[in-house]
Design a protein around this motif. Sequence first.
Motif, PDB file in Angstrom:
ATOM      1  N   SER A  37      -0.469  -4.467   9.575  1.00 16.98           N
ATOM      2  CA  SER A  37      -0.982  -3.612   8.505  1.00 16.98           C
ATOM      3  C   SER A  37       0.057  -2.563   8.120  1.00 16.98           C
ATOM      4  O   SER A  37       1.136  -2.491   8.713  1.00 16.98           O
ATOM      5  N   ASP A  38      -0.295  -1.732   7.134  1.00 14.01           N
ATOM      6  CA  ASP A  38       0.490  -0.573   6.697  1.00 14.01           C
ATOM      7  C   ASP A  38       1.871  -0.976   6.173  1.00 14.01           C
ATOM      8  O   ASP A  38       2.871  -0.947   6.887  1.00 14.01           O
ATOM      9  N   PHE A  39       1.904  -1.328   4.891  1.00 10.19           N
ATOM     10  CA  PHE A  39       3.146  -1.777   4.261  1.00 10.19           C
ATOM     11  C   PHE A  39       3.826  -0.657   3.463  1.00 10.19           C
ATOM     12  O   PHE A  39       4.577  -0.915   2.537  1.00 10.19           O
ATOM     13  N   GLY A  40       3.561   0.593   3.840  1.00  6.14           N
ATOM     14  CA  GLY A  40       4.102   1.720   3.087  1.00  6.14           C
ATOM     15  C   GLY A  40       5.608   1.842   3.130  1.00  6.14           C
ATOM     16  O   GLY A  40       6.212   2.502   2.277  1.00  6.14           O
ATOM     17  N   LEU A  41       6.268   1.228   4.125  1.00  3.01           N
ATOM     18  CA  LEU A  41       7.724   1.312   4.225  1.00  3.01           C
ATOM     19  C   LEU A  41       8.403  -0.026   3.943  1.00  3.01           C
ATOM     20  O   LEU A  41       9.620  -0.150   4.095  1.00  3.01           O
ATOM     21  N   ALA A  42       7.615  -1.035   3.554  1.00  2.00           N
ATOM     22  CA  ALA A  42       8.178  -2.372   3.371  1.00  2.00           C
ATOM     23  C   ALA A  42       9.228  -2.390   2.267  1.00  2.00           C
ATOM     24  O   ALA A  42       9.172  -1.634   1.304  1.00  2.00           O
ATOM     25  N   ARG A  43      10.213  -3.269   2.422  1.00  2.00           N
ATOM     26  CA  ARG A  43      11.270  -3.452   1.426  1.00  2.00           C
ATOM     27  C   ARG A  43      11.242  -4.874   0.893  1.00  2.00           C
ATOM     28  O   ARG A  43      11.169  -5.824   1.663  1.00  2.00           O
ATOM     29  N   LEU A  44      11.307  -4.985  -0.408  1.00  2.00           N
ATOM     30  CA  LEU A  44      11.424  -6.296  -1.046  1.00  2.00           C
ATOM     31  C   LEU A  44      12.903  -6.634  -1.153  1.00  2.00           C
ATOM     32  O   LEU A  44      13.675  -5.893  -1.752  1.00  2.00           O
ATOM     33  N   LEU A  45      13.320  -7.740  -0.546  1.00  2.00           N
ATOM     34  CA  LEU A  45      14.739  -8.102  -0.555  1.00  2.00           C
ATOM     35  C   LEU A  45      15.171  -8.551  -1.944  1.00  2.00           C
ATOM     36  O   LEU A  45      14.461  -9.274  -2.636  1.00  2.00           O
ATOM     37  N   LEU A  46      16.360  -8.136  -2.331  1.00  2.00           N
ATOM     38  CA  LEU A  46      16.863  -8.424  -3.672  1.00  2.00           C
ATOM     39  C   LEU A  46      17.809  -9.606  -3.642  1.00  2.00           C
ATOM     40  O   LEU A  46      18.804  -9.598  -2.919  1.00  2.00           O
ATOM     41  N   GLU A  47      17.478 -10.637  -4.462  1.00  2.00           N
ATOM     42  CA  GLU A  47      18.350 -11.800  -4.627  1.00  2.00           C
ATOM     43  C   GLU A  47      18.928 -12.275  -3.304  1.00  2.00           C
ATOM     44  O   GLU A  47      20.108 -12.103  -3.026  1.00  2.00           O
ATOM     45  N   PRO A  48      18.137 -12.865  -2.410  1.00  2.00           N
ATOM     46  CA  PRO A  48      18.651 -13.288  -1.116  1.00  2.00           C
ATOM     47  C   PRO A  48      19.783 -14.302  -1.233  1.00  2.00           C
ATOM     48  O   PRO A  48      19.761 -15.187  -2.065  1.00  2.00           O
ATOM     49  N   ASN A  49      20.770 -14.127  -0.339  1.00  2.00           N
ATOM     50  CA  ASN A  49      21.898 -15.062  -0.272  1.00  2.00           C
ATOM     51  C   ASN A  49      21.488 -16.271   0.548  1.00  2.00           C
ATOM     52  O   ASN A  49      20.429 -16.325   1.148  1.00  2.00           O
ATOM     53  N   ALA A  51       3.246 -13.607  11.352  1.00  2.00           N
ATOM     54  CA  ALA A  51       3.225 -12.728  10.180  1.00  2.00           C
ATOM     55  C   ALA A  51       4.639 -12.407   9.709  1.00  2.00           C
ATOM     56  O   ALA A  51       4.944 -12.446   8.508  1.00  2.00           O
ATOM     57  N   LEU A  52       5.541 -12.091  10.651  1.00  2.00           N
ATOM     58  CA  LEU A  52       6.924 -11.771  10.279  1.00  2.00           C
ATOM     59  C   LEU A  52       7.630 -12.998   9.699  1.00  2.00           C
ATOM     60  O   LEU A  52       8.403 -12.889   8.743  1.00  2.00           O
ATOM     61  N   ASP A  53       7.370 -14.156  10.295  1.00  2.00           N
ATOM     62  CA  ASP A  53       7.978 -15.390   9.785  1.00  2.00           C
ATOM     63  C   ASP A  53       7.578 -15.620   8.335  1.00  2.00           C
ATOM     64  O   ASP A  53       8.392 -16.008   7.497  1.00  2.00           O
ATOM     65  N   TYR A  54       6.305 -15.359   8.025  1.00  2.00           N
ATOM     66  CA  TYR A  54       5.834 -15.497   6.642  1.00  2.00           C
ATOM     67  C   TYR A  54       6.535 -14.497   5.719  1.00  2.00           C
ATOM     68  O   TYR A  54       7.022 -14.860   4.643  1.00  2.00           O
ATOM     69  N   LEU A  55       6.601 -13.240   6.132  1.00  2.00           N
ATOM     70  CA  LEU A  55       7.208 -12.203   5.294  1.00  2.00           C
ATOM     71  C   LEU A  55       8.693 -12.479   5.050  1.00  2.00           C
ATOM     72  O   LEU A  55       9.209 -12.269   3.957  1.00  2.00           O
ATOM     73  N   ALA A  87       8.999 -13.633  -2.144  1.00  2.00           N
ATOM     74  CA  ALA A  87      10.338 -13.068  -1.980  1.00  2.00           C
ATOM     75  C   ALA A  87      10.364 -12.430  -0.615  1.00  2.00           C
ATOM     76  O   ALA A  87       9.366 -11.863  -0.165  1.00  2.00           O
ATOM     77  N   SER A  88      11.487 -12.530   0.086  1.00  2.00           N
ATOM     78  CA  SER A  88      11.543 -12.025   1.453  1.00  2.00           C
ATOM     79  C   SER A  88      11.218 -10.536   1.502  1.00  2.00           C
ATOM     80  O   SER A  88      11.681  -9.750   0.674  1.00  2.00           O
ATOM     81  N   ILE A  89      10.406 -10.149   2.477  1.00  2.00           N
ATOM     82  CA  ILE A  89       9.995  -8.756   2.648  1.00  2.00           C
ATOM     83  C   ILE A  89      10.395  -8.288   4.037  1.00  2.00           C
ATOM     84  O   ILE A  89      10.129  -8.968   5.039  1.00  2.00           O
ATOM     85  N   VAL A  90      11.066  -7.139   4.109  1.00  2.00           N
ATOM     86  CA  VAL A  90      11.365  -6.495   5.390  1.00  2.00           C
ATOM     87  C   VAL A  90      10.250  -5.493   5.657  1.00  2.00           C
ATOM     88  O   VAL A  90      10.007  -4.592   4.852  1.00  2.00           O
ATOM     89  N   TYR A  91       9.571  -5.642   6.777  1.00  2.00           N
ATOM     90  CA  TYR A  91       8.384  -4.821   7.046  1.00  2.00           C
ATOM     91  C   TYR A  91       8.761  -3.375   7.400  1.00  2.00           C
ATOM     92  O   TYR A  91       8.115  -2.432   6.953  1.00  2.00           O
ATOM     93  N   CYS A  92       9.765  -3.187   8.245  1.00  2.00           N
ATOM     94  CA  CYS A  92      10.384  -1.877   8.529  1.00  2.00           C
ATOM     95  C   CYS A  92       9.636  -0.966   9.504  1.00  2.00           C
ATOM     96  O   CYS A  92      10.224   0.007   9.964  1.00  2.00           O
ATOM     97  N   ASP A  93       8.376  -1.223   9.822  1.00  2.00           N
ATOM     98  CA  ASP A  93       7.667  -0.257  10.670  1.00  2.00           C
ATOM     99  C   ASP A  93       6.741  -0.953  11.662  1.00  2.00           C
ATOM    100  O   ASP A  93       5.590  -0.559  11.835  1.00  2.00           O
ATOM    101  N   LEU A  94       7.264  -1.967  12.354  1.00  2.00           N
ATOM    102  CA  LEU A  94       6.445  -2.696  13.313  1.00  2.00           C
ATOM    103  C   LEU A  94       6.286  -1.889  14.599  1.00  2.00           C
ATOM    104  O   LEU A  94       7.271  -1.501  15.224  1.00  2.00           O
ATOM    105  N   LYS A  95       5.043  -1.661  14.986  1.00  2.00           N
ATOM    106  CA  LYS A  95       4.703  -0.944  16.224  1.00  2.00           C
ATOM    107  C   LYS A  95       3.244  -1.241  16.541  1.00  2.00           C
ATOM    108  O   LYS A  95       2.493  -1.695  15.664  1.00  2.00           O
TER     109      LYS A  95
END
Length: 746
Positions: free
Chosen positions: A583-595, A550-554, A560-568
Amino acid sequence: MNLFSGSIPNSISNISTLEVIDLSFNSFIGPVPNNLGDLQNLQFFIIGGNQCGTGEVDGLDFVKSLINHTHLEILDLQYNGFKGPLPNFKANLSTQLSILCLGVNQISKTIPVWIENLVKLTFLAMNENFLEGNIPSGIGKLSKLQRLDLLENKLSGEIPSSIGNLTFLFELRLEANNLNASIPSSLGNCQQLQYINLSHNKLQGPIPKQLFYISSLSIALDLSNNSLDGSLPTEVGNLKSLSTIDISKNRLSGEIPSSIGDCNSLEHLYMGDNFFEETIPHSLTLLKGLQDLDLSHNNLSMQIPKGLQNLLTLRCLNLSFNNLEGEVPTKGIFGNASAILVNGNDKLCGGIAELRLPTCTNHGSTKRQKFNGFGIVLAIISVVLGILLISSFLTLYWIRRSKSKPPSTPLIDDWFLKISYKELFQATRGFSSANFIGSGSFGSVYKGIIGQDETIVAVKVLNLHNPRVYKSFMVECKALRNIRHRNLIKILTLCSSLDSKGKDFKALVYEFMPNGSLDDWLHLLVEAHNHSRNLSLLQRLNIAIDVASALDYLHYNCYASIVYCDLKPSNVLIDSDMTAHVSDFGLARLLLEPNDNSSETQTSTIGIKGSIGYAAPEYGMGGKATIQGDVFSYGILLLEMFTGKRPTDQMFTDDLNLHNFATSALPVHVMQILDPTLIPKEEQSEEIEEVAINRTEGPSHKTDQLQDCITSIIEIGIQCSMESPRERMNINDVGRGLHLIKRKFS
């Protein structure tokens, strides 16, 4: 859903104002009273899931009075063991009946002709009975029908052409019967169909092209296990929203049309056991969401398209028993011997060592030399077409980008199920404590049942008193609307409305996970659940692989790359097959213009980024969310899964934490930190399996094997949870490492 028993009393008909009788899923036995027609106001009669067909009298005579009832809308008799034929009578055309469920009984003989008079029907289920004879041609009179379910009977003859009159039909299930003749082309008139299953019959003739003009088909088209012949029409490319095509085990022949690459949403494609020939079309490599591809037992020739190795979601590839030749690729799915089948192709060579294929030589065959010039020409044409295609995409991209965006973008697209506060209130029985699953800082979760098919869902009702909830709601919607992966929780819809008091109400509706969270499995008290629910080592390893996938996909394979931020563990949910879903993507971050260097990619947002014990140390110093932060959380979760220790355990004080605790045990004392619930299981299995072990490999060998496995897992957990982000593993390598450990241990 209680434990009521005995028979339904005849005196129930004395309650003259009664509108709803729902006695479903109890232990009532028959006979069913024949005087129910006296209840003039009765609208719903629901007794599904009882034993009403197993009393002193087996019969369905009471059906007559209910079918002709003036106001009855729902009649549900499924799962009751009713035997014998349905009564013969003349049904009243003015009946209001909209739902008739007679499935999973022992009803025999033919489908009665009075069915065609139930013109208000939207749902007809007579599945899993002993019905025989033909499907009545008058079925086409049920013009409002949305679901028709006649699977697993003994029906024969043809599918009546009048079925094309059912223009509101969105689900058709006729599988597992003895239907023959051809598929009627009139079925193409049913332009609302989302799911068609005609499998396991004796259908003959070609597949009508009209089926491939049903643009609404999105769930599945299953025509497998029949005797269909001819070619697969090129119009198959019109099915751009379809998830599953199964035409296996037929007599189809000819080339696989390249237009199949236009089926953008295809996830499962089964074409095995036919007579398809020529090459595997390169257009299959365009199906970026493809998970299962079965082309086995055909007459396909030439080389395997190398582009298949770039399909990152592909998890099962069966090319066995064809006439394929040339070199087998080694990357992508071809690097996993347990995920591919290429046996029965005598001219294949190369590939990974586990496939045990002969080494490829540099000497091409005479045939290949003969067509070498043709191959060069074909390559030049492909390059030119590729350039034109890329140019077209770039042009469309800039045209779309230049257009002004509308004032507001809907959070959920139109094809999502629309649902109201009232429906959610009813689905969860008024958000009752009996349906309560759990809660968090952003809201509470309830179990609910929605839709005519009674889909079980999880409803996350947001706590709008928390000022961060609105932002969390937006983040979760934006993240989940565009991501699809077997190890991510699936959002079904949302509700943004007003409650019964006129206050704001927001809820997210997800697929329900019956086995709860990973945290429940790891840390519930022994008395809270049975010992048999303890996770075995292999189950934990599978869950760890699921989460890594799941993390590899995100991180790398999403739009666009997504940082999940709350894995537990509490955010990892387990389905009925013990597959893990993040589950629970309430804290996820969408990465901006990846290098180019993804390790430096980060978000521009600040604030909470995780939970205590799982959040990366750099977050505590104001660091921004990165994919390396997710890897740290994963490392802690992995260590927790195999040591049984929470990172917030009371034993971790001062400089001692879960990472250091695991590091200090390597390599000699690793078994001492293993979760104690794992050791008895392994000792028991050791006794069972010792018979199968070579005499030279006694119990000490198995103990060493187990220790090697645990050591490798703990090493990965430690490497992921290093303090410095630069020293942490890449999640791609984590997945590969765990797969290798699993193969060795198995």
